[in-house]
Design an enzyme around this catalytic site. Structure first.
Site, PDB file in Angstrom:
ATOM      1  N   ALA A  63     -11.893 -17.014  -5.144  1.00  0.00           N
ATOM      2  CA  ALA A  63     -11.233 -16.689  -6.406  1.00  0.00           C
ATOM      3  C   ALA A  63      -9.910 -17.448  -6.486  1.00  0.00           C
ATOM      4  O   ALA A  63      -9.234 -17.627  -5.470  1.00  0.00           O
ATOM      5  CB  ALA A  63     -10.968 -15.193  -6.460  1.00  0.00           C
ATOM      6  N   GLY A 107     -14.489 -16.028  -1.734  1.00  0.00           N
ATOM      7  CA  GLY A 107     -15.584 -16.038  -2.703  1.00  0.00           C
ATOM      8  C   GLY A 107     -16.438 -17.293  -2.615  1.00  0.00           C
ATOM      9  O   GLY A 107     -17.590 -17.294  -3.046  1.00  0.00           O
ATOM     10  N   GLU A 110     -18.896 -16.520  -0.089  1.00  0.00           N
ATOM     11  CA  GLU A 110     -19.804 -15.529  -0.686  1.00  0.00           C
ATOM     12  C   GLU A 110     -20.812 -16.204  -1.623  1.00  0.00           C
ATOM     13  O   GLU A 110     -21.967 -15.804  -1.705  1.00  0.00           O
ATOM     14  CB  GLU A 110     -18.981 -14.459  -1.410  1.00  0.00           C
ATOM     15  CG  GLU A 110     -18.152 -13.646  -0.432  1.00  0.00           C
ATOM     16  CD  GLU A 110     -17.222 -12.654  -1.118  1.00  0.00           C
ATOM     17  OE1 GLU A 110     -16.279 -13.097  -1.793  1.00  0.00           O
ATOM     18  OE2 GLU A 110     -17.453 -11.446  -0.996  1.00  0.00           O
ATOM     19  N   GLU A 130     -10.075 -12.617   2.840  1.00  0.00           N
ATOM     20  CA  GLU A 130      -9.648 -11.568   1.895  1.00  0.00           C
ATOM     21  C   GLU A 130      -8.761 -10.500   2.527  1.00  0.00           C
ATOM     22  O   GLU A 130      -7.777 -10.061   1.932  1.00  0.00           O
ATOM     23  CB  GLU A 130     -10.877 -10.894   1.255  1.00  0.00           C
ATOM     24  CG  GLU A 130     -11.574 -11.750   0.212  1.00  0.00           C
ATOM     25  CD  GLU A 130     -12.698 -12.610   0.789  1.00  0.00           C
ATOM     26  OE1 GLU A 130     -12.697 -12.855   2.020  1.00  0.00           O
ATOM     27  OE2 GLU A 130     -13.575 -13.022   0.008  1.00  0.00           O
TER      28      GLU A 130
HETATM   29  N1  CO8 Z   1      -6.738 -20.213  -5.539  1.00  0.00           N
HETATM   30  C1  CO8 Z   1      -5.955 -21.045  -6.247  1.00  0.00           C
HETATM   31  N2  CO8 Z   1      -5.484 -22.216  -5.768  1.00  0.00           N
HETATM   32  C2  CO8 Z   1      -5.811 -22.534  -4.500  1.00  0.00           C
HETATM   33  C3  CO8 Z   1      -6.604 -21.723  -3.699  1.00  0.00           C
HETATM   34  C4  CO8 Z   1      -7.113 -20.501  -4.269  1.00  0.00           C
HETATM   35  N3  CO8 Z   1      -7.968 -19.672  -3.639  1.00  0.00           N
HETATM   36  N4  CO8 Z   1      -6.753 -22.293  -2.486  1.00  0.00           N
HETATM   37  C5  CO8 Z   1      -6.061 -23.457  -2.542  1.00  0.00           C
HETATM   38  N5  CO8 Z   1      -5.492 -23.602  -3.754  1.00  0.00           N
HETATM   39  C6  CO8 Z   1      -4.663 -24.709  -4.232  1.00  0.00           C
HETATM   40  C7  CO8 Z   1      -3.291 -24.679  -3.568  1.00  0.00           C
HETATM   41  O1  CO8 Z   1      -2.437 -23.795  -4.246  1.00  0.00           O
HETATM   42  C8  CO8 Z   1      -2.887 -26.144  -3.695  1.00  0.00           C
HETATM   43  O2  CO8 Z   1      -2.443 -26.365  -5.014  1.00  0.00           O
HETATM   44  P1  CO8 Z   1      -1.008 -27.118  -5.247  1.00  0.00           P
HETATM   45  O3  CO8 Z   1      -1.208 -28.498  -4.650  1.00  0.00           O
HETATM   46  O4  CO8 Z   1      -0.867 -27.121  -6.731  1.00  0.00           O
HETATM   47  O5  CO8 Z   1       0.015 -26.326  -4.508  1.00  0.00           O
HETATM   48  C9  CO8 Z   1      -4.205 -26.898  -3.538  1.00  0.00           C
HETATM   49  O6  CO8 Z   1      -5.240 -25.944  -3.814  1.00  0.00           O
HETATM   50  C10 CO8 Z   1      -4.423 -27.448  -2.162  1.00  0.00           C
HETATM   51  O7  CO8 Z   1      -4.263 -26.378  -1.239  1.00  0.00           O
HETATM   52  P2  CO8 Z   1      -3.367 -26.526   0.091  1.00  0.00           P
HETATM   53  O8  CO8 Z   1      -2.175 -27.364  -0.160  1.00  0.00           O
HETATM   54  O9  CO8 Z   1      -3.130 -25.132   0.616  1.00  0.00           O
HETATM   55  O10 CO8 Z   1      -4.390 -27.340   1.028  1.00  0.00           O
HETATM   56  P3  CO8 Z   1      -4.520 -27.248   2.614  1.00  0.00           P
HETATM   57  O11 CO8 Z   1      -5.477 -28.328   2.989  1.00  0.00           O
HETATM   58  O12 CO8 Z   1      -3.189 -27.203   3.270  1.00  0.00           O
HETATM   59  O13 CO8 Z   1      -5.225 -25.819   2.906  1.00  0.00           O
HETATM   60  C11 CO8 Z   1      -6.853 -24.073   2.565  1.00  0.00           C
HETATM   61  C12 CO8 Z   1      -6.518 -25.579   2.442  1.00  0.00           C
HETATM   62  C13 CO8 Z   1      -6.955 -23.694   4.028  1.00  0.00           C
HETATM   63  C14 CO8 Z   1      -8.185 -23.876   1.898  1.00  0.00           C
HETATM   64  C15 CO8 Z   1      -5.742 -23.234   1.874  1.00  0.00           C
HETATM   65  O14 CO8 Z   1      -5.493 -23.787   0.582  1.00  0.00           O
HETATM   66  C16 CO8 Z   1      -6.083 -21.798   1.727  1.00  0.00           C
HETATM   67  O15 CO8 Z   1      -6.036 -21.043   2.680  1.00  0.00           O
HETATM   68  N6  CO8 Z   1      -6.418 -21.357   0.468  1.00  0.00           N
HETATM   69  C17 CO8 Z   1      -6.656 -19.968   0.168  1.00  0.00           C
HETATM   70  C18 CO8 Z   1      -8.106 -19.624   0.409  1.00  0.00           C
HETATM   71  C19 CO8 Z   1      -8.330 -18.143   0.207  1.00  0.00           C
HETATM   72  O16 CO8 Z   1      -7.580 -17.293   0.658  1.00  0.00           O
HETATM   73  N7  CO8 Z   1      -9.425 -17.802  -0.487  1.00  0.00           N
HETATM   74  C20 CO8 Z   1      -9.794 -16.419  -0.762  1.00  0.00           C
HETATM   75  C21 CO8 Z   1      -9.370 -16.027  -2.152  1.00  0.00           C
HETATM   76  S1  CO8 Z   1      -9.694 -14.287  -2.476  1.00  0.00           S
HETATM   77  C22 CO8 Z   1     -11.365 -14.249  -2.907  1.00  0.00           C
HETATM   78  O17 CO8 Z   1     -12.049 -15.239  -2.930  1.00  0.00           O
HETATM   79  C23 CO8 Z   1     -11.914 -12.887  -3.271  1.00  0.00           C
HETATM   80  C24 CO8 Z   1     -13.269 -12.926  -3.980  1.00  0.00           C
HETATM   81  C25 CO8 Z   1     -13.510 -11.664  -4.790  1.00  0.00           C
HETATM   82  C26 CO8 Z   1     -12.493 -11.543  -5.902  1.00  0.00           C
HETATM   83  C27 CO8 Z   1     -12.963 -10.837  -7.133  1.00  0.00           C
HETATM   84  C28 CO8 Z   1     -12.000 -11.177  -8.310  1.00  0.00           C
HETATM   85  C29 CO8 Z   1     -12.339 -10.512  -9.616  1.00  0.00           C
END
Ligand code: CO8
Length: 256
Positions: A63, A107, A110, A130
């Protein structure tokens, strides 16, 4: 548009196209994903789907934390307000292959779990972060992950939010195959093509029996299996496949 949807012969290819946000799902992309999956379900001429992400960094990182996670409070007790997808709410018995071309997190993992077959590039990672955000996997991860891998492994991934690499994902049975990045799409397309050579109604009935049966006791599961067998045995494709086998030729399948 944050999603690419194209059809090549009998194969539908769905690509999440937000590479700058690592193909995370915001509400608009989620709706487009729902629309594409519904179109695939209803199109008689497409038999197999491939789901992937744009670029080579991410399949999907779940998400969108900025735009999607805040919706969690709005939809409490009303999950039906989310557009139906294979994550929840959409029954789709045609086979779907995930081409995991990078991070599959939250997600995103998932989504891969809601596909039937998963092929990963060597640099792909898998994880359920999560809990580190103070929530739990909400798109089926708590249910599908322990069904896909041993419970203790699922618990380790979910409790600690720890990421695993593609080789470990293969070792625990989370993915079918790991290939070098440049081999990913050719391999997935080859599997999709092979699936298109299988009688489609039989593949769909098998998928329905396997998925529905998982939640049933053995007697009910066997009953479901018989009911689905009754359907496929009456199909034109079954007669054609049987005749083709006897005549040592390739069957001409119609999905009827
Ligand atoms: N959402 C939005 N933007 C994201 C996300 C995300 N999940 N993940 C990465 N990005 C963006 C970053 O903000 C960044 O953008 P910007 O350059 O504008 O700052 C860009 O993508 C690149 O990311 P990083 O600079 O962090 O890249 P890295 O190579 O350093 O790291 C990772 C990559 C490891 C993937 C890291 O970005 C990370 O940990 N991301 C978060 C992943 C995460 O926690 N996902 C789970 C989200 S919760 C979920 O999925 C719940 C599902 C059910 C929800 C139901 C909703 C109704």
């Amino acid at each position: 548009m944050a999603l690419l949807y194209e059809k090549r012969g009998r194969i539908a290819c769905i690509t999440i196209d937000r590479p700058r946000a690592l193909n995370s799902l915001d509400p608009q992309t989620f709706k487009e994903l729902s629309d594409a999956l519904i179109d695939f379900r209803d199109d008689h001429d497409t038999w197999v789907a491939i789901l992937t992400g744009s670029g080579n960094r991410a399949f999907c990182v779940g998400a969108d934390i900025k735009d999607m996670l805040p919706m969690l409070n709005d939809i409490r007790n009303e999950w039906w307000r989310m557009p139906p997808t294979i994550l929840r709410g959409l029954e789709l018995w045609k086979p779907i292959i995930a081409a995991v071309n990078g991070h599959a997190l939250g997600g995103g993992m998932e989504l891969a779990l809601a596909c039937d077959l998963r092929i990963a590039a060597e640099h792909a990672t898998f994880g359920a972060p999560e809990v580190t955000l103070g929530i739990i996997p909400g798109w089926g991860g708590t249910q599908r992950l322990p069904r896909a891998v041993p419970f203790a492994k699922a618990a380790e991934m979910i409790f600690f939010g720890q990421r695993i690499d593609a080789q470990e994902a293969y070792r625990i049975g989370l993915v079918n195959k790991v290939v070098p990045q440049e081999q990913l799409m050719p391999t997935v397309e080859e599997w999709a093509q092979k699936l298109c050579e299988m009688p489609p109604l039989a593949v769909r009935a098998a998928k329905e029996a396997m998925i529905r049966g998982t939640g049933m006791n053995l007697d009910d599961g066997l009953m479901l299996e018989s009911r689905l067998m009754d359907v496929v045995v009456a199909s034109e494709d079954h007669k054609e496949a049987r005749d083709a086998w006897l005549e040592k030729r390739k069957p001409t399948l119609k999905g009827k």
